[in-house]
Design a protein around this motif. Sequence first.
Motif, PDB file in Angstrom:
ATOM      1  N   ALA A 272       8.255  -1.096  -3.074  1.00  0.00           N
ATOM      2  CA  ALA A 272       9.381  -0.199  -2.835  1.00  0.00           C
ATOM      3  C   ALA A 272       9.439   0.883  -3.912  1.00  0.00           C
ATOM      4  CB  ALA A 272      10.685  -0.990  -2.792  1.00  0.00           C
TER       5      ALA A 272
ATOM      6  N   THR B 143      14.188   1.599  -4.151  1.00  0.00           N
ATOM      7  CA  THR B 143      13.884   2.963  -3.703  1.00  0.00           C
ATOM      8  C   THR B 143      14.868   3.970  -4.285  1.00  0.00           C
ATOM      9  OG1 THR B 143      15.264   2.824  -1.713  1.00  0.00           O
ATOM     10  CG2 THR B 143      12.992   2.061  -1.500  1.00  0.00           C
TER      11      THR B 143
ATOM     12  N   ALA C  48      14.090   7.407   4.449  1.00  0.00           N
ATOM     13  CA  ALA C  48      14.040   6.527   3.273  1.00  0.00           C
ATOM     14  C   ALA C  48      13.765   7.355   2.030  1.00  0.00           C
ATOM     15  CB  ALA C  48      12.963   5.461   3.470  1.00  0.00           C
ATOM     16  N   ARG C  49      12.844   8.321   2.151  1.00  0.00           N
ATOM     17  CA  ARG C  49      12.511   9.113   0.965  1.00  0.00           C
ATOM     18  C   ARG C  49      13.630  10.084   0.596  1.00  0.00           C
ATOM     19  NH1 ARG C  49       7.285   9.109   3.121  1.00  0.00           N
ATOM     20  NH2 ARG C  49       7.454  11.260   3.775  1.00  0.00           N
TER      21      ARG C  49
ATOM     22  N   ALA D 297       6.822   3.355  -3.094  1.00  0.00           N
ATOM     23  CA  ALA D 297       7.154   4.213  -1.952  1.00  0.00           C
ATOM     24  C   ALA D 297       7.950   5.438  -2.371  1.00  0.00           C
ATOM     25  CB  ALA D 297       7.933   3.414  -0.907  1.00  0.00           C
TER      26      ALA D 297
ATOM     27  N   ARG E 194       9.261  -2.963   7.682  1.00  0.00           N
ATOM     28  CA  ARG E 194       9.695  -2.930   6.292  1.00  0.00           C
ATOM     29  C   ARG E 194       9.090  -1.716   5.585  1.00  0.00           C
ATOM     30  NH1 ARG E 194      13.433  -2.736   3.375  1.00  0.00           N
ATOM     31  NH2 ARG E 194      14.297  -4.806   3.602  1.00  0.00           N
ATOM     32  N   SER E 195       7.825  -1.438   5.874  1.00  0.00           N
ATOM     33  CA  SER E 195       7.175  -0.290   5.250  1.00  0.00           C
ATOM     34  C   SER E 195       7.873   1.005   5.608  1.00  0.00           C
ATOM     35  CB  SER E 195       5.706  -0.218   5.675  1.00  0.00           C
ATOM     36  OG  SER E 195       4.936  -1.094   4.889  1.00  0.00           O
ATOM     37  N   ARG E 196       8.191   1.166   6.888  1.00  0.00           N
ATOM     38  CA  ARG E 196       8.893   2.383   7.297  1.00  0.00           C
ATOM     39  C   ARG E 196      10.229   2.486   6.584  1.00  0.00           C
ATOM     40  NH1 ARG E 196       6.705   4.812  11.728  1.00  0.00           N
ATOM     41  NH2 ARG E 196       5.168   3.557  12.843  1.00  0.00           N
ATOM     42  N   ALA E 197      10.901   1.329   6.442  1.00  0.00           N
ATOM     43  CA  ALA E 197      12.249   1.347   5.873  1.00  0.00           C
ATOM     44  C   ALA E 197      12.245   1.706   4.390  1.00  0.00           C
ATOM     45  CB  ALA E 197      12.934   0.004   6.083  1.00  0.00           C
ATOM     46  N   ILE E 198      11.147   1.398   3.671  1.00  0.00           N
ATOM     47  CA  ILE E 198      11.147   1.790   2.259  1.00  0.00           C
ATOM     48  C   ILE E 198      10.487   3.150   2.063  1.00  0.00           C
ATOM     49  CG2 ILE E 198      11.325  -0.514   1.212  1.00  0.00           C
ATOM     50  CD1 ILE E 198       8.348  -0.492   0.771  1.00  0.00           C
ATOM     51  N   GLY E 199      10.006   3.753   3.141  1.00  0.00           N
ATOM     52  CA  GLY E 199       9.510   5.122   3.021  1.00  0.00           C
ATOM     53  C   GLY E 199       8.012   5.292   3.124  1.00  0.00           C
ATOM     54  N   PHE E 200       7.303   4.259   3.623  1.00  0.00           N
ATOM     55  CA  PHE E 200       5.868   4.384   3.842  1.00  0.00           C
ATOM     56  C   PHE E 200       5.594   4.652   5.324  1.00  0.00           C
ATOM     57  CE2 PHE E 200       4.801   1.538   0.080  1.00  0.00           C
ATOM     58  CZ  PHE E 200       4.212   2.555  -0.634  1.00  0.00           C
ATOM     59  N   PRO E 201       5.164   5.833   5.683  1.00  0.00           N
ATOM     60  CA  PRO E 201       4.717   6.006   7.057  1.00  0.00           C
ATOM     61  C   PRO E 201       3.309   5.404   7.172  1.00  0.00           C
ATOM     62  CG  PRO E 201       4.538   8.070   5.842  1.00  0.00           C
ATOM     63  CD  PRO E 201       5.025   7.037   4.876  1.00  0.00           C
TER      64      PRO E 201
ATOM     65  N   ARG F 141      17.747   0.577   3.531  1.00  0.00           N
ATOM     66  CA  ARG F 141      18.431  -0.416   4.352  1.00  0.00           C
ATOM     67  C   ARG F 141      17.922  -1.821   4.056  1.00  0.00           C
ATOM     68  NH1 ARG F 141      16.732  -0.764  10.522  1.00  0.00           N
ATOM     69  NH2 ARG F 141      18.288  -2.392  10.339  1.00  0.00           N
ATOM     70  N   SER F 142      18.772  -2.794   4.396  1.00  0.00           N
ATOM     71  CA  SER F 142      18.288  -4.168   4.487  1.00  0.00           C
ATOM     72  C   SER F 142      18.418  -4.557   5.944  1.00  0.00           C
ATOM     73  CB  SER F 142      19.132  -5.096   3.607  1.00  0.00           C
ATOM     74  OG  SER F 142      20.382  -5.335   4.227  1.00  0.00           O
TER      75      SER F 142
ATOM     76  N   PRO G 120      10.685   6.740   7.775  1.00  0.00           N
ATOM     77  CA  PRO G 120      10.151   6.869   6.412  1.00  0.00           C
ATOM     78  C   PRO G 120      10.659   8.112   5.691  1.00  0.00           C
ATOM     79  CG  PRO G 120       8.391   6.331   7.964  1.00  0.00           C
ATOM     80  CD  PRO G 120       9.603   6.650   8.781  1.00  0.00           C
TER      81      PRO G 120
END
Lengths: 245, 310
Positions: free
Chosen positions: A100, A161, A74-75, A103, B196-203, A80-81, A71
């Motif tokens: 997204a 994002t 990502a920030r 996030a 998916r949550s982790r991948a978009i930046g939600f821990p 990624r896909s 996470p």
Amino acid sequence: MLEVKGLCKSFGALRASDGIDFHVAEGETHALIGPNGAGKTTFINQLAGTLRPDAGTIRFAGEDITRLPAPRRARKGLARSFQITSVYPGFTALENVALAVQARSGHSFRFWRDARRDPALTGPARQVLEEVGLEERMHVLAGNLAHGEQRSLEVAMALATRPRLLLLDEPMAGMGADESQRMIGLLSSLKRRQTIVLVEHDMDAVFRLADRIAVLVYGRVIASDSPEKIKMNEEVRRAYLGEGA
Amino acid sequence: MRARLILWGIAALLLIALPPLATALGQPYYVDLARRILILAIAAISLNLILGYGGLVSFGHAAYLGIGAYAVGILGFYGIANGWIHLLVAIGASALVAAAIGAVSIRASGIYFIMITLAFTQMLYYLGISLDVYGGDDGMRLKSRSQFAGLVDLRDPVAFYYVALGVMLLFVFLTYRIVNSRFGMALRAAKSNEARSRAIGFPPYPYRLAAFIIAGAMCGVAGALYANHTGYITPGLMAWHQSGEMMFMVILGGMASTAGPVLGTFALLLVEEVLKGWTEHWQVILGPLLVLSVVFFRRGLAGIFFKPDA
């Protein structure tokens, strides 16, 4: 932008990443190809932070991110896909993308306002959906979208994002010819303003989109060059493209 | 959306009309029964936040019912009768314990999460049994009801009923706001697809922990009301079957739906009540009924009326 040095990852006796060096310059589309089992997805998972490498370093925008959890990466702008479609099936396409957007919009410890009526989230989400051609399907549950649409939704969520680097793990996987053409169209429109790492089996797509291509075989990068030179490379032909290619 | 509001309006009116009807029928006992159901519905609503929306199968939610109840009992024991202090301590203590249990258990997942929440609650249960000052195994009688001077007298069964109804409706509304807010969306997204949550930046961890604490605090309020309802507190409130029954209320009513836990609590406790009137072996009938209901109403009772939320 992205600098990988000596990346190693083993599963038991299998060396899925065997000292990978990999560089991506700002603005380029860098493809990663290789036969099945070459370790492409393992590599992407280490870049995205879902797998931790045994050795080696990953630097992103000048910062060592080797030990950052997914996470946080990502920030920092690494989106990624997934190779196997990974969306929120019980939410609509719009809600998927709005999540997204959410996030990247700071923390989500906001307990009162209805997020689904928040134009700060739905506005940008609609825009991205328009960009990938899903605007007419935005109120359909993601689980009810066609396979190709779900693949586009994956890309839309990554884009929402506002990433600095987009990691696409076989975006064309399982797509029909028409859908593939549409995805190639979308990616070539993104390519001008987005740095992309593209893992893909579809050689037509790779040679049309990539500025540079790295070839991964048994966890090693055996070649990394422009598409023209990769086509001519004997070792690559033997290992991957087949003798007749 | 409008249909839902109308149904909620009808349900609220029926519940408001219940005490005068019961009095007219000469059955004041129904007010007592309905009040108990309303209070346990509050507990079920709080559990639904983590179980239904968060996907956290907590098998220890009765802990907060017990903590809320003991907060009232113990404060009363030392002569503190102010209801606001009771509520404050019930909420604070439940939230604190939820924070501690959640901080440890939420890092685990699946069966481990279930077992850790169960283990902590059993610890509290045995703690209750070992506290001889507060009655130990036998429990303790409430010295006096929580006092809200000039506002409401909980000794009046009908007034107390309306308090329980008000709090329940308030919590239904609060939960509805929470699960549709940014926080709620992040929580539900993590349940739907954690990778998916982790991948978009939600821990997922901080949102789950916060939900766990909120649910604990809400259930603490239910516990404080429950102590006032029974006038008697026992460690049995924190026993594992109490946690199990709360889970059943949520699952029977429909997880991740606003009305689910309320419907589930009413259905379960009313059926229980009817069967108890027929036979002392009512559990033999209730068990198969529950199994059938889960088989036929996959989405719970609320699923009959509404499409469930994600």
